[in-house]
Write a protein that holds these residues in place. Sequence first.
Motif, PDB file in Angstrom:
ATOM      1  N   ARG A  41      44.565  37.516  34.605  1.00  0.00           N
ATOM      2  CA  ARG A  41      45.485  38.542  35.108  1.00  0.00           C
ATOM      3  C   ARG A  41      44.876  39.235  36.333  1.00  0.00           C
ATOM      4  O   ARG A  41      43.678  39.479  36.389  1.00  0.00           O
ATOM      5  CB  ARG A  41      45.737  39.619  34.046  1.00  0.00           C
ATOM      6  CG  ARG A  41      46.554  39.181  32.868  1.00  0.00           C
ATOM      7  CD  ARG A  41      47.998  38.905  33.267  1.00  0.00           C
ATOM      8  NE  ARG A  41      48.933  38.865  32.180  1.00  0.00           N
ATOM      9  CZ  ARG A  41      48.990  37.970  31.214  1.00  0.00           C
ATOM     10  NH1 ARG A  41      48.103  37.042  31.158  1.00  0.00           N
ATOM     11  NH2 ARG A  41      49.922  38.017  30.287  1.00  0.00           N
ATOM     12  N   TYR A  42      45.740  39.551  37.279  1.00  0.00           N
ATOM     13  CA  TYR A  42      45.348  40.319  38.460  1.00  0.00           C
ATOM     14  C   TYR A  42      46.123  41.625  38.462  1.00  0.00           C
ATOM     15  O   TYR A  42      47.261  41.693  37.984  1.00  0.00           O
ATOM     16  CB  TYR A  42      45.599  39.515  39.742  1.00  0.00           C
ATOM     17  CG  TYR A  42      44.502  38.515  39.972  1.00  0.00           C
ATOM     18  CD1 TYR A  42      43.377  38.861  40.713  1.00  0.00           C
ATOM     19  CD2 TYR A  42      44.550  37.259  39.404  1.00  0.00           C
ATOM     20  CE1 TYR A  42      42.339  37.963  40.893  1.00  0.00           C
ATOM     21  CE2 TYR A  42      43.521  36.354  39.577  1.00  0.00           C
ATOM     22  CZ  TYR A  42      42.423  36.720  40.320  1.00  0.00           C
ATOM     23  OH  TYR A  42      41.379  35.836  40.487  1.00  0.00           O
ATOM     24  N   PHE A  43      45.496  42.653  39.004  1.00  0.00           N
ATOM     25  CA  PHE A  43      46.055  44.000  38.988  1.00  0.00           C
ATOM     26  C   PHE A  43      45.936  44.643  40.362  1.00  0.00           C
ATOM     27  O   PHE A  43      45.039  44.316  41.138  1.00  0.00           O
ATOM     28  CB  PHE A  43      45.294  44.875  37.979  1.00  0.00           C
ATOM     29  CG  PHE A  43      45.326  44.335  36.589  1.00  0.00           C
ATOM     30  CD1 PHE A  43      46.349  44.681  35.730  1.00  0.00           C
ATOM     31  CD2 PHE A  43      44.334  43.480  36.137  1.00  0.00           C
ATOM     32  CE1 PHE A  43      46.382  44.179  34.430  1.00  0.00           C
ATOM     33  CE2 PHE A  43      44.358  42.972  34.852  1.00  0.00           C
ATOM     34  CZ  PHE A  43      45.389  43.315  34.000  1.00  0.00           C
ATOM     35  N   ILE A  44      46.837  45.590  40.617  1.00  0.00           N
ATOM     36  CA  ILE A  44      46.772  46.435  41.809  1.00  0.00           C
ATOM     37  C   ILE A  44      46.496  47.854  41.320  1.00  0.00           C
ATOM     38  O   ILE A  44      47.237  48.391  40.497  1.00  0.00           O
ATOM     39  CB  ILE A  44      48.084  46.414  42.611  1.00  0.00           C
ATOM     40  CG1 ILE A  44      48.388  45.000  43.096  1.00  0.00           C
ATOM     41  CG2 ILE A  44      48.004  47.398  43.780  1.00  0.00           C
ATOM     42  CD1 ILE A  44      49.740  44.866  43.782  1.00  0.00           C
ATOM     43  N   VAL A  45      45.422  48.434  41.815  1.00  0.00           N
ATOM     44  CA  VAL A  45      45.058  49.806  41.464  1.00  0.00           C
ATOM     45  C   VAL A  45      45.321  50.692  42.687  1.00  0.00           C
ATOM     46  O   VAL A  45      44.854  50.392  43.787  1.00  0.00           O
ATOM     47  CB  VAL A  45      43.570  49.909  41.058  1.00  0.00           C
ATOM     48  CG1 VAL A  45      43.196  51.347  40.750  1.00  0.00           C
ATOM     49  CG2 VAL A  45      43.287  49.000  39.869  1.00  0.00           C
ATOM     50  N   HIS A  46      46.041  51.772  42.497  1.00  0.00           N
ATOM     51  CA  HIS A  46      46.352  52.708  43.573  1.00  0.00           C
ATOM     52  C   HIS A  46      45.159  53.648  43.769  1.00  0.00           C
ATOM     53  O   HIS A  46      45.112  54.741  43.191  1.00  0.00           O
ATOM     54  CB  HIS A  46      47.610  53.500  43.236  1.00  0.00           C
ATOM     55  CG  HIS A  46      48.825  52.650  43.066  1.00  0.00           C
ATOM     56  ND1 HIS A  46      49.714  52.434  44.090  1.00  0.00           N
ATOM     57  CD2 HIS A  46      49.284  51.937  42.004  1.00  0.00           C
ATOM     58  CE1 HIS A  46      50.677  51.641  43.666  1.00  0.00           C
ATOM     59  NE2 HIS A  46      50.439  51.327  42.393  1.00  0.00           N
ATOM     60  N   LEU A  47      44.194  53.224  44.559  1.00  0.00           N
ATOM     61  CA  LEU A  47      42.987  54.028  44.765  1.00  0.00           C
ATOM     62  C   LEU A  47      43.300  55.382  45.387  1.00  0.00           C
ATOM     63  O   LEU A  47      42.654  56.377  45.067  1.00  0.00           O
ATOM     64  CB  LEU A  47      41.994  53.274  45.660  1.00  0.00           C
ATOM     65  CG  LEU A  47      41.318  52.059  45.051  1.00  0.00           C
ATOM     66  CD1 LEU A  47      40.387  51.423  46.077  1.00  0.00           C
ATOM     67  CD2 LEU A  47      40.552  52.426  43.798  1.00  0.00           C
ATOM     68  N   HIS A  48      44.283  55.418  46.253  1.00  0.00           N
ATOM     69  CA  HIS A  48      44.629  56.681  46.925  1.00  0.00           C
ATOM     70  C   HIS A  48      45.027  57.741  45.912  1.00  0.00           C
ATOM     71  O   HIS A  48      44.769  58.921  46.110  1.00  0.00           O
ATOM     72  CB  HIS A  48      45.717  56.471  47.980  1.00  0.00           C
ATOM     73  CG  HIS A  48      47.012  55.953  47.435  1.00  0.00           C
ATOM     74  ND1 HIS A  48      48.051  56.774  47.096  1.00  0.00           N
ATOM     75  CD2 HIS A  48      47.422  54.694  47.171  1.00  0.00           C
ATOM     76  CE1 HIS A  48      49.062  56.040  46.661  1.00  0.00           C
ATOM     77  NE2 HIS A  48      48.689  54.770  46.692  1.00  0.00           N
ATOM     78  N   SER A  59      42.501  38.672  25.138  1.00  0.00           N
ATOM     79  CA  SER A  59      43.723  38.436  24.377  1.00  0.00           C
ATOM     80  C   SER A  59      44.924  38.697  25.275  1.00  0.00           C
ATOM     81  O   SER A  59      44.874  39.558  26.154  1.00  0.00           O
ATOM     82  CB  SER A  59      43.757  39.386  23.182  1.00  0.00           C
ATOM     83  OG  SER A  59      45.047  39.457  22.629  1.00  0.00           O
ATOM     84  N   LEU A  60      46.000  37.993  25.021  1.00  0.00           N
ATOM     85  CA  LEU A  60      47.225  38.216  25.790  1.00  0.00           C
ATOM     86  C   LEU A  60      47.858  39.563  25.468  1.00  0.00           C
ATOM     87  O   LEU A  60      48.683  40.061  26.218  1.00  0.00           O
ATOM     88  CB  LEU A  60      48.232  37.097  25.522  1.00  0.00           C
ATOM     89  CG  LEU A  60      47.825  35.711  25.991  1.00  0.00           C
ATOM     90  CD1 LEU A  60      48.881  34.694  25.596  1.00  0.00           C
ATOM     91  CD2 LEU A  60      47.593  35.688  27.487  1.00  0.00           C
ATOM     92  N   ASN A  61      47.458  40.156  24.355  1.00  0.00           N
ATOM     93  CA  ASN A  61      48.037  41.427  23.917  1.00  0.00           C
ATOM     94  C   ASN A  61      47.198  42.638  24.307  1.00  0.00           C
ATOM     95  O   ASN A  61      47.551  43.753  23.962  1.00  0.00           O
ATOM     96  CB  ASN A  61      48.214  41.423  22.397  1.00  0.00           C
ATOM     97  CG  ASN A  61      49.166  40.339  21.948  1.00  0.00           C
ATOM     98  OD1 ASN A  61      50.115  40.027  22.647  1.00  0.00           O
ATOM     99  ND2 ASN A  61      48.894  39.745  20.797  1.00  0.00           N
ATOM    100  N   GLY A  62      46.082  42.423  25.001  1.00  0.00           N
ATOM    101  CA  GLY A  62      45.208  43.545  25.320  1.00  0.00           C
ATOM    102  C   GLY A  62      44.856  43.611  26.793  1.00  0.00           C
ATOM    103  O   GLY A  62      45.360  42.839  27.606  1.00  0.00           O
TER     104      GLY A  62
END
Length: 82
Positions: free
Chosen positions: A62-69, A20-23
């Motif tokens: 959707r693509y995301f950037i996760v700050h693994l550090h 969903s676009l809302n989740g």
Amino acid sequence: MADTEKKQLLHLVFGGELKSLNGMDFRDLDALDIVGIYPNYALAHQAWKSKAQMTVDNAHMRYFIVHLHRMLDPHDDSKTAS
């Protein structure tokens, strides 16, 4: 570590199609696109932007950037800057 050597601030770029676009629930976890792990935010952002632009026609993608550090060492205040 030498002063001239930069610390690796690892970032993960991944994406997938949302239900969903809302989740934030992905339609198919097996189909997640793991773009890669990058040593700094600038390179991760370039990869994210490239993938996001390739999928602009699919509103659910959707693509995301996760700050693994931050996840690897959440108590190290010196790693708060991207």
